[in-house]
Design an enzyme around this catalytic site. Structure first.
Site, PDB file in Angstrom:
ATOM      1  N   ARG A   1     -31.890-100.950   9.350  1.00  0.00           N
ATOM      2  CA  ARG A   1     -32.359 -99.762   8.632  1.00  0.00           C
ATOM      3  C   ARG A   1     -32.640 -98.613   9.594  1.00  0.00           C
ATOM      4  NH1 ARG A   1     -37.232-103.278   6.233  1.00  0.00           N
ATOM      5  NH2 ARG A   1     -35.613-104.859   6.531  1.00  0.00           N
TER       6      ARG A   1
ATOM      7  N   LYS B   1     -35.191-113.620  17.295  1.00  0.00           N
ATOM      8  CA  LYS B   1     -34.830-114.595  16.269  1.00  0.00           C
ATOM      9  C   LYS B   1     -34.861-116.006  16.857  1.00  0.00           C
ATOM     10  CE  LYS B   1     -31.556-111.709  13.659  1.00  0.00           C
ATOM     11  NZ  LYS B   1     -32.245-111.724  12.364  1.00  0.00           N
TER      12      LYS B   1
HETATM   13  N1  BES Z   1     -29.010-108.778  10.495  1.00  0.00           N
HETATM   14  C1  BES Z   1     -30.231-109.209   9.932  1.00  0.00           C
HETATM   15  C2  BES Z   1     -30.080-109.645   8.480  1.00  0.00           C
HETATM   16  C3  BES Z   1     -29.457-110.994   8.258  1.00  0.00           C
HETATM   17  C4  BES Z   1     -30.200-112.140   8.388  1.00  0.00           C
HETATM   18  C5  BES Z   1     -28.152-111.089   7.849  1.00  0.00           C
HETATM   19  C6  BES Z   1     -29.628-113.372   8.135  1.00  0.00           C
HETATM   20  C7  BES Z   1     -27.592-112.319   7.581  1.00  0.00           C
HETATM   21  C8  BES Z   1     -28.328-113.460   7.739  1.00  0.00           C
HETATM   22  C9  BES Z   1     -31.269-108.086   9.957  1.00  0.00           C
HETATM   23  O1  BES Z   1     -31.191-107.223  11.027  1.00  0.00           O
HETATM   24  C10 BES Z   1     -32.603-108.748  10.024  1.00  0.00           C
HETATM   25  O2  BES Z   1     -32.880-109.368  11.020  1.00  0.00           O
HETATM   26  N2  BES Z   1     -33.409-108.595   8.973  1.00  0.00           N
HETATM   27  C11 BES Z   1     -34.678-109.196   8.917  1.00  0.00           C
HETATM   28  C12 BES Z   1     -35.631-108.194   8.334  1.00  0.00           C
HETATM   29  C13 BES Z   1     -37.066-108.615   8.426  1.00  0.00           C
HETATM   30  C14 BES Z   1     -37.531-108.578   9.869  1.00  0.00           C
HETATM   31  C15 BES Z   1     -37.888-107.687   7.581  1.00  0.00           C
HETATM   32  C16 BES Z   1     -34.583-110.441   8.039  1.00  0.00           C
HETATM   33  O3  BES Z   1     -33.887-110.395   7.043  1.00  0.00           O
HETATM   34  O4  BES Z   1     -35.172-111.436   8.398  1.00  0.00           O
HETATM   35 MN    MN Z   2     -32.286-107.935  12.718  1.00  0.00          MN
END
Ligand code: BES
Ligand code: MN
Ligand code: ZN
Length: 508
Positions: free
Chosen positions: A337, A263
């Site tokens: 997931r 990230k």
């Molecule tokens: N924990 C995150 C989701 C999240 C993102 C929660 C921002 C709160 C704020 C999750 O594990 C994630 O990183 N999801 C990705 C999925 C994507 C790679 C398909 C996302 O939402 O960017």
């Molecule tokens: Mn994630």
């Protein structure tokens, strides 16, 4: 903080010894002959006080009032929502004060919703995080008296409200703990401690046991971290042995860097909240243990970190889930997931009447619904309606989202049964569709709490949501009884699930 429920009217409240007396004033306020009633009536008549929620008037050492500080607050029609607004407004003016004892007089005719809103609203707005401060300034407020017209009639509502407030606060505190404190090991310890003090059953599994069970997808995510994973099972047995349980599954990623698909740095600290689902399961169990409803509930928490490392799982890796389905990892940041799918398959062994997973799953859900409503996905209309109603009642609302099969199109891959990501469009639904493949053998609902589990900005912190919703839903299920809900139709992936069930039973 200690709450007490008392039968009080305006005259009784005026005589109550406390540091602050908060009187909620609704539309159609009826003044009596007592000094407090007269004071409120004259303030309303002069237009110096309005019954609109958020409007307030303060007085100091008012004639005939035992409490030195008097706070009159408009509470509109007296509904839960309006009482919440009034209490929050009052609490923010009290925040800097040193009041230790507060008396709140609820409007005559207040019901369970107002009682809950008052108790939860005060608990919420007086919470102070101190766990990792070197000179902690703890919450000043020690005692809160809730005054209602008939304390006997509100006894149950009050007990439920107190349990909800304590559960929410427990979840909030865990969520706020830094990621070097709230590790998977610590979550396991917290679950054990909770079980010991409240008479729940608990089992905490480590990497070896999880490998033996065959949770290959969960293990893939945990590979890059030096913190050992934990798989927590909590059991609350409040009904007969034969009664099918409700299973809650909470995402317990104690820190989500994104892994190899890392990230951006900005606000990455907020990924400590990625165990908000797990925290909400623990908070809900705390409340259950206090209230002891006639109900069987199981909590499952897969917990690990998602880290980049030489040992991490990589884009392109294929993981074999507990269900037997193979998964191509196309983005290591879609890890939630991957840990949930194994827990959802594991849930089958309890022959549940419903399974609800709770997860800070997608940024897309934050875009769709913001911080107001959690995303709700469900394969069962009755279950969906129960959760929607519970959310509204608990002022912890959610909003139903679709599960059309077309949303799963992008998850097709040449190299495994399913990929873990598709394109950006409809991201929250795509994530839910991924989970849907693992939930064919029971009525299932998924709560995406990415937008509601915490607040950013100046008020940064965990919210403790959706403990209020979950508790309200569970309590609404108490009288339903033992009959297991009818099974959802069994589609293709269920075969593999059945095989895996036989496999894991043999290993258990
Ligand atoms: N924990 C995150 C989701 C999240 C993102 C929660 C921002 C709160 C704020 C999750 O594990 C994630 O990183 N999801 C990705 C999925 C994507 C790679 C398909 C996302 O939402 O960017
Ligand atoms: Mn994630
Ligand atoms: Zn995550």
């Amino acid at each position: 903080m200690d709450f007490e429920l008392k039968t009080l009217d305006l005259a009784g409240a005026a005589g109550e010894k406390s540091d602050v007396l908060l009187v909620l004033v609704t539309e159609g306020f009826q003044a009596g002959k007592d000094p407090l009633g007269k004071l409120v009536a004259s303030a309303l008549a002069a237009g110096d006080l309005e019954p609109k929620p958020g409007k307030m008037l303060q007085a100091y050492r008012a004639e005939g009032i035992a409490a030195p500080r008097l706070l009159l607050a408009g509470a509109g029609d007296g509904s839960g929502k309006r009482v919440q607004t009034a209490v929050q407004a009052a609490a923010s003016t009290l925040r800097s004060s040193t009041a230790r004892k507060l008396t709140v007089l609820l409007p005559a005719g207040s019901g369970a919703d107002a009682v809950r809103a008052a108790v939860c609203g005060i608990a919420e707005s007086s919470y102070v995080y101190v766990a990792t401060k070197s000179k902690p300034e703890a919450r000043e407020l020690k005692k809160v008296v809730i005054g209602v017209a008939d304390a006997g009639a509100q006894k149950q509502a009050f007990a439920r409200a107190k349990a909800a407030a304590a559960g929410i606060e427990f979840a909030r505190e865990l969520g706020n703990l830094p990621p070097n404190y709230a590790t998977p090991t610590r979550l396991g310890e917290e679950a054990t401690k909770l079980a010991k003090t409240h008479g729940l059953q608990v089992e905490v599994l480590g990497p070896k046991e999880v490998a033996r069970i065959g949770m290959g997808s969960f293990m893939g995510v945990a590979k890059g971290s030096v913190e050992p994973l934990r798989f927590i099972t909590l059991r609350y047995d409040g009904a007969g042995k034969g009664e099918a349980p409700i299973v809650l599954v909470g995402k317990g990623i104690t820190f989500d860097t994104g892994g190899i698909s890392i990230k951006p740095s900005a606000e990455m600290d907020e990924m400590k909240y990625d165990m908000g689902g797990a925290a909400s399961v623990l908070g809900t169990f705390r409340a259950l243990a206090e209230l002891k409803p006639r109900l069987n509930v199981i909590g499952l928490i897969p917990s690990c970190e998602n880290m980049p490392d030489g040992g991490s799982y990589k884009p392109g890796d294929i993981l074999t889930s507990l269900s037997g389905q193979t998964i191509e990892v196309l983005n290591t940041d879609a890890e939630g997931r991957l840990i949930l799918c194994d827990a959802l398959t594991y849930a089958e062994r309890f022959k549940p009447r419903a399974v609800i997973d709770i997860a800070t799953l997608t940024g897309a859900c934050v875009v769709a619904l913001g911080g107001v409503r959690s995303g709700l996905f469900a394969t069962d209309d009755a279950l969906a309606q129960q959760l929607l109603d519970a959310g509204d009642a608990a002022l912890d609302p959610c909003w139903r989202m679709p599960l059309d099969d077309e949303y799963a199109e992008g998850l097709k891959t040449n190299f495994a049964d399913v990929a873990n990501v598709a394109g950006r469009a409809g991201g929250a639904v795509v994530a839910a569709k991924f989970l849907h493949r693992f939930t064919q053998n029971y009525p299932w609902a998924h709560l995406d709490i990415a937008g509601t589990a915490w607040k950013g900005g100046a008020a940064k912190g965990s919210t403790g949501r959706p403990v209020g919703l979950l508790l309200e839903y569970l309590l609404s299920q108490e009288s339903v009884g033992a009959a297991p809900a009818k099974r959802a139709s069994v589609a293709a992936p269920a075969k593999a699930a059945k095989a895996a069930r036989a496999r894991t039973r043999a290993l258990a």
